[in-house]
Design a protein around this motif. Sequence first.
Motif, PDB file in Angstrom:
ATOM      1  N   VAL A 269       0.840  -1.201   0.000  1.00 49.35           N
ATOM      2  CA  VAL A 269       0.000   0.000   0.000  1.00 49.35           C
ATOM      3  C   VAL A 269       0.872   1.247   0.000  1.00 49.35           C
ATOM      4  CG1 VAL A 269      -1.565   1.378   1.435  1.00 49.35           C
ATOM      5  CG2 VAL A 269      -2.046  -1.038   1.034  1.00 49.35           C
ATOM      6  N   TYR A 270       1.918   1.239   0.790  1.00 45.85           N
ATOM      7  CA  TYR A 270       2.808   2.404   0.849  1.00 45.85           C
ATOM      8  C   TYR A 270       3.546   2.601  -0.478  1.00 45.85           C
ATOM      9  CZ  TYR A 270       6.852   5.270   1.997  1.00 45.85           C
ATOM     10  OH  TYR A 270       7.819   6.241   1.993  1.00 45.85           O
ATOM     11  N   ARG A 271       4.058   1.500  -1.043  1.00 45.05           N
ATOM     12  CA  ARG A 271       4.878   1.594  -2.251  1.00 45.05           C
ATOM     13  C   ARG A 271       4.039   1.933  -3.481  1.00 45.05           C
ATOM     14  NH1 ARG A 271       6.300  -2.048  -6.111  1.00 45.05           N
ATOM     15  NH2 ARG A 271       5.322  -3.768  -4.980  1.00 45.05           N
ATOM     16  N   VAL A 272       2.924   1.232  -3.655  1.00 41.29           N
ATOM     17  CA  VAL A 272       2.117   1.419  -4.858  1.00 41.29           C
ATOM     18  C   VAL A 272       1.036   2.482  -4.664  1.00 41.29           C
ATOM     19  CG1 VAL A 272       0.559   0.281  -6.488  1.00 41.29           C
ATOM     20  CG2 VAL A 272       2.545  -0.944  -5.596  1.00 41.29           C
ATOM     21  N   GLY A 273       0.383   2.447  -3.524  1.00 41.87           N
ATOM     22  CA  GLY A 273      -0.735   3.346  -3.315  1.00 41.87           C
ATOM     23  C   GLY A 273      -0.336   4.754  -2.929  1.00 41.87           C
ATOM     24  N   ILE A 274       0.534   4.885  -1.923  1.00 44.29           N
ATOM     25  CA  ILE A 274       0.873   6.209  -1.400  1.00 44.29           C
ATOM     26  C   ILE A 274       1.948   6.889  -2.241  1.00 44.29           C
ATOM     27  CG2 ILE A 274       1.615   7.491   0.618  1.00 44.29           C
ATOM     28  CD1 ILE A 274      -1.076   6.040   0.903  1.00 44.29           C
ATOM     29  N   ARG A 275       3.063   6.214  -2.485  1.00 47.65           N
ATOM     30  CA  ARG A 275       4.168   6.851  -3.209  1.00 47.65           C
ATOM     31  C   ARG A 275       3.816   7.160  -4.657  1.00 47.65           C
ATOM     32  NH1 ARG A 275       9.718   3.734  -2.045  1.00 47.65           N
ATOM     33  NH2 ARG A 275      10.406   5.402  -3.445  1.00 47.65           N
ATOM     34  N   GLN A 276       2.953   6.357  -5.249  1.00 48.76           N
ATOM     35  CA  GLN A 276       2.551   6.598  -6.635  1.00 48.76           C
ATOM     36  C   GLN A 276       1.236   7.377  -6.740  1.00 48.76           C
ATOM     37  OE1 GLN A 276       2.601   2.929  -8.864  1.00 48.76           O
ATOM     38  NE2 GLN A 276       4.625   2.348  -8.115  1.00 48.76           N
ATOM     39  N   GLY A 277       0.695   7.781  -5.600  1.00 49.43           N
ATOM     40  CA  GLY A 277      -0.491   8.620  -5.599  1.00 49.43           C
ATOM     41  C   GLY A 277      -1.786   7.921  -5.957  1.00 49.43           C
ATOM     42  N   GLU A 278      -1.834   6.582  -5.878  1.00 50.47           N
ATOM     43  CA  GLU A 278      -3.065   5.849  -6.202  1.00 50.47           C
ATOM     44  C   GLU A 278      -3.867   5.652  -4.917  1.00 50.47           C
ATOM     45  OE1 GLU A 278      -2.884   2.598  -8.913  1.00 50.47           O
ATOM     46  OE2 GLU A 278      -0.853   3.087  -9.531  1.00 50.47           O
ATOM     47  N   PHE A 279      -4.517   6.720  -4.483  1.00 48.44           N
ATOM     48  CA  PHE A 279      -5.203   6.716  -3.195  1.00 48.44           C
ATOM     49  C   PHE A 279      -6.418   5.798  -3.189  1.00 48.44           C
ATOM     50  CE2 PHE A 279      -3.243  10.997  -3.630  1.00 48.44           C
ATOM     51  CZ  PHE A 279      -2.299  10.871  -2.616  1.00 48.44           C
ATOM     52  N   SER A 280      -7.133   5.755  -4.285  1.00 47.19           N
ATOM     53  CA  SER A 280      -8.308   4.880  -4.354  1.00 47.19           C
ATOM     54  C   SER A 280      -7.894   3.411  -4.283  1.00 47.19           C
ATOM     55  CB  SER A 280      -9.092   5.146  -5.642  1.00 47.19           C
ATOM     56  OG  SER A 280      -9.637   6.439  -5.638  1.00 47.19           O
ATOM     57  N   TYR A 281      -6.831   3.080  -4.973  1.00 50.58           N
ATOM     58  CA  TYR A 281      -6.341   1.698  -4.989  1.00 50.58           C
ATOM     59  C   TYR A 281      -5.892   1.269  -3.598  1.00 50.58           C
ATOM     60  CZ  TYR A 281      -3.731  -2.376  -6.723  1.00 50.58           C
ATOM     61  OH  TYR A 281      -3.271  -3.645  -6.956  1.00 50.58           O
ATOM     62  N   SER A 282      -5.132   2.136  -2.916  1.00 51.64           N
ATOM     63  CA  SER A 282      -4.663   1.807  -1.577  1.00 51.64           C
ATOM     64  C   SER A 282      -5.823   1.734  -0.591  1.00 51.64           C
ATOM     65  CB  SER A 282      -3.641   2.836  -1.100  1.00 51.64           C
ATOM     66  OG  SER A 282      -4.194   4.139  -1.082  1.00 51.64           O
TER      67      SER A 282
END
Length: 313
Positions: A269-282
């Motif tokens: 979640v941190y690597r893909v969702g937060i750092r890449q800005g994919e808030f809905s995905y995370s």
Amino acid sequence: MDKTYSGQHLNKKRPIWPDLKRDRYLYLLALPGILFFIIFKYVPITNLIIGFQDYSPYLGIFGSQWVGFEHFTRFFSNPDFWMLLRNTLGISVMNLVFFFPAPIILALMMNEVRNQVMKRVVQSLIYIPHFLSWVLIYGLTFLMFSQSEGLFNKLLAAMDKNTIDILSNPKYFWSMLTVQSIWKEVGWGTIIFLATIAGVDPQQYEAAVMDGAGRFRRMWHITLPAMRNVIMILFILRLGTIMDTGFEQVYLMMNAAVTQVAEVFDTYVYRVGIRQGEFSYSTAIGLFKSVVGVVLVVTANKVAKRFGEESLY
């Protein structure tokens, strides 16, 4: 007539303000904890809706496009899903099998110490690691087990033995996390069990001694049954966090060589969702974890009630 009046009197709601005024200092004492749960636990629930949207910070919740279960479908069809599930459950099960019983066993051992001075000293020593940060614990782990600088490998080299690459070897990663958790939290976890043991009537032990029961039999037939309800409640609560492996610990210990066994839902979640800005995905991943936790808690609670054990509700 009297019965009717009594029933009306009993059904009349009691005003809350006198109770608040009387116990105002107790409520003030509880206020920081209440605010913590409201701000960090309940308020974020209202934002779970972005897990079903293509959320944009510029458009906000009400302006973002609704996509339904698109993020959940994407997550479950991702080849990384099964790796994440395996690693998360593997680490959690190891903690459940080895870490969860450790405070119980230690509390039983501490209860058998008769020298009160030694007991207090040991308790203080085993409580200290709880207050250390995971950053410091990672540093201690590196100094102990690093292949080039670690004390363990230097001792092996001094004995003309081959060094062991523990920190970069995937087969040691889960075990290392479990050992770290036990060392850091086992002492702190004994507090509630020692408090439970302190509530046991001493006359039960005295009667058992008169009947010829040794320490082990007293422990098995008196101390453990007294702890059973607390153990059951804590076990149910532990099941609710089985999808949470502790982001900080895993993130600090993870390196490129152990990614396949170290990547868990929290780090993903941190690597893909937060750092890449994919808030809905995370958010969708976080909601999935929460649903699994709730299902496990409710199921375990029903099973406990069916077998006559202590339950949460």
